[in-house]
Design an enzyme around this catalytic site. Structure first.
Site, PDB file in Angstrom:
ATOM      1  CD  GLU A  71      -1.920   1.580   2.871  1.00 41.28           C
ATOM      2  OE1 GLU A  71      -1.604   2.726   3.261  1.00 41.28           O
ATOM      3  OE2 GLU A  71      -2.398   0.706   3.626  1.00 41.28           O
ATOM      4  CD  GLU A 148       1.746   2.962   9.202  1.00 44.84           C
ATOM      5  OE1 GLU A 148       0.501   2.924   9.135  1.00 44.84           O
ATOM      6  OE2 GLU A 148       2.483   2.730   8.223  1.00 44.84           O
TER       7      GLU A 148
END
Length: 446
Positions: A71, A148
């Site tokens: 992604e 992240e």
């Protein structure tokens, strides 16, 4: 009751007027690509989604985290567009573009003014079909994803939710973290992600959804042309890929209290159980159950835990559904010294729900709240675009607002009572994060 619109994979064209003067259309394009549009009267924007029905549950052992990694990487450039080109294309027109990965799908989405639809479709088609996944960019993005994951690990709610999924789904692939772990991301190679990309990003898997100020024929021409320009072979004879099997999964939860010990100011608690599959006909009853039980400031949990007793700031119930399984439960965050009492009150409220069900007045209020919230949500073209995508990816039918509200209105108090007993009538799964006192541990383990 208004019927849903079936979405059979062998029907090439559908064209139906739906609630609020909107027009729903669906076409199967060359290669098996599915295009769904909803033209909304008075809209000046368009929301676009490119859906690929592959998520973290579909990864091979050597690819854990690859779906989410991919992604990120699809924004890093193609042979004709750099990452900066893609960013500038949307920024210069005040548009938005992003992506999201779930357990069962990945969606690349954008929202722009109606005049910028061609740019948005061309950019998203290029990303989907022709990303180069450059090796240097791959290593740079590895670092971004590790940051992240570190950010998520600093968020107790994120950690608690992932631990609850592991508790609820045991060894099933739904138990795995969507983004992988630091170890799996460090171990993943560019070739692993490339293999995942080439195997799963195919025309017969792709679903394009557009809602707002859109003309279907124009969108069909744009999507067909831009996909054909990419690195895909669009075979006119190809059919869409079958939807995910909805047969109930064989899930064995973990036993006992799942505790993540951390020196936090609060304890986070989840008491939960199995839920419903996405296509279960009782999902409308489930929505009303949660609206009454823990879905707002007037809900039972909020009133009892926060308003009457002052035990917690955040408290609510939840439901999560997947193609073949689901979870449901309740959450609260509180001081460690209050954790035992909060757990007792949560158990007492769910036991009251199972024993007595809901009142007619509560059910009427929940139906009214659902109708109002649904109408407000559908003023947003992104909400409509997402509804199109989930209809095609999971449900195999499109339910407009009028039909959805008719289904909700038909739910009875007895149906809610029966469902509450089925979902909450047995032992509850307990998951917690923080420093848990002995009395709270005993309460959660019982």
């Amino acid at each position: 009751m208004s019927p849903a619109i079936p979405l059979p994979l062998e029907v090439p064209e559908l064209d139906v007027d739906v609630a609020g003067g909107a027009r729903f259309r669906r076409s199967i394009l060359p290669g098996g690509v599915r295009l769904l549009t909803e033209r909304v009267p008075g809209a000046s924007s368009v929301a676009i989604g490119y859906w690929v029905p592959v998520g973290s549950r579909d990864e091979a052992p050597h690819q854990y985290g690859s779906t989410h990694f991919l992604e990120h990487l699809l924004f890093k450039g193609t042979p004709t567009r750099t990452a900066f080109d893609l960013a500038v294309s949307f920024d210069r027109v005040g548009g938005e573009h992003n992506a999201a990965t779930s357990h069962e799908h990945t969606v690349y989405h954008a929202k722009v003014g109606a005049d910028d639809l061609e740019m948005a479709i061309a950019s998203l088609s290029d990303m989907i079909t022709s990303s180069v996944i450059d090796r240097e960019e791959f290593e740079t993005e590895r670092g971004v994803i590790l940051e992240e994951l570190a950010m998520a690990d600093d968020d107790p709610t994120d950690v608690l939710w992932e631990r609850f999924y592991r508790t609820a789904f045991g060894a099933h692939p739904l138990s795995r973290p969507i983004g992988g772990t630091p170890d799996t991301i460090r171990a993943t190679s560019r070739d692993d992600v490339w293999e995942h990309y080439r195997a799963r990003y195919r025309p017969q898997e792709l679903i394009v959804t557009i809602a707002g100020a859109v003309e279907h024929d124009e969108a069909r021409a744009l999507v067909t042309r831009t996909l054909a320009a990419g690195d895909w072979r669009l075979d006119d004879a190809a059919a869409p890929a079958p939807r995910r099997d909805p047969t109930p999964a064989d899930v064995i939860p973990e036993d006992g209290l799942a505790l993540v010990e951390r020196p936090l100011e609060q304890v986070g608690l989840i008491l939960g159980s199995r839920g419903l599959r996405r296509t279960d006909d009782r999902r409308h009853a489930l929505g009303l159950l949660h609206r009454i039980f823990g879905g707002g400031m007037s809900s039972r949990l909020f009133q009892e835990v926060r308003e009457r007793r002052g035990l917690a700031y955040s408290v609510h119930s939840f439901a999560g559904s997947h193609a073949d399984a689901g979870v449901t439960g309740m959450y609260a965050g509180c001081a460690p010294a209050k954790a035992a009492e909060v757990a007792r009150v949560m158990r007492a409220e769910v036991e009251r729900l199972v024993a007595d069900g809901v009142t007619d007045a509560e059910l009427d209020d929940a139906k009214g709240a659902t109708a109002g919230a649904s109408a407000l949500a559908l003023e947003n073209t992104e909400t409509r675009m997402n509804r199109l995508g989930r209809s095609e990816v999971y449900a195999g039918e499109f339910v407009d607002l009028d039909s959805a509200l008719e289904r909700t209105s038909a739910v009875t108090a007895d149906e809610v009572l029966t469902l509450a007993g089925e979902l909450f009538g047995g032992p509850l799964l307990a998951t917690a994060i923080g420093t848990l006192p002995d009395d709270a541990r005993a309460e959660l383990e019982r």
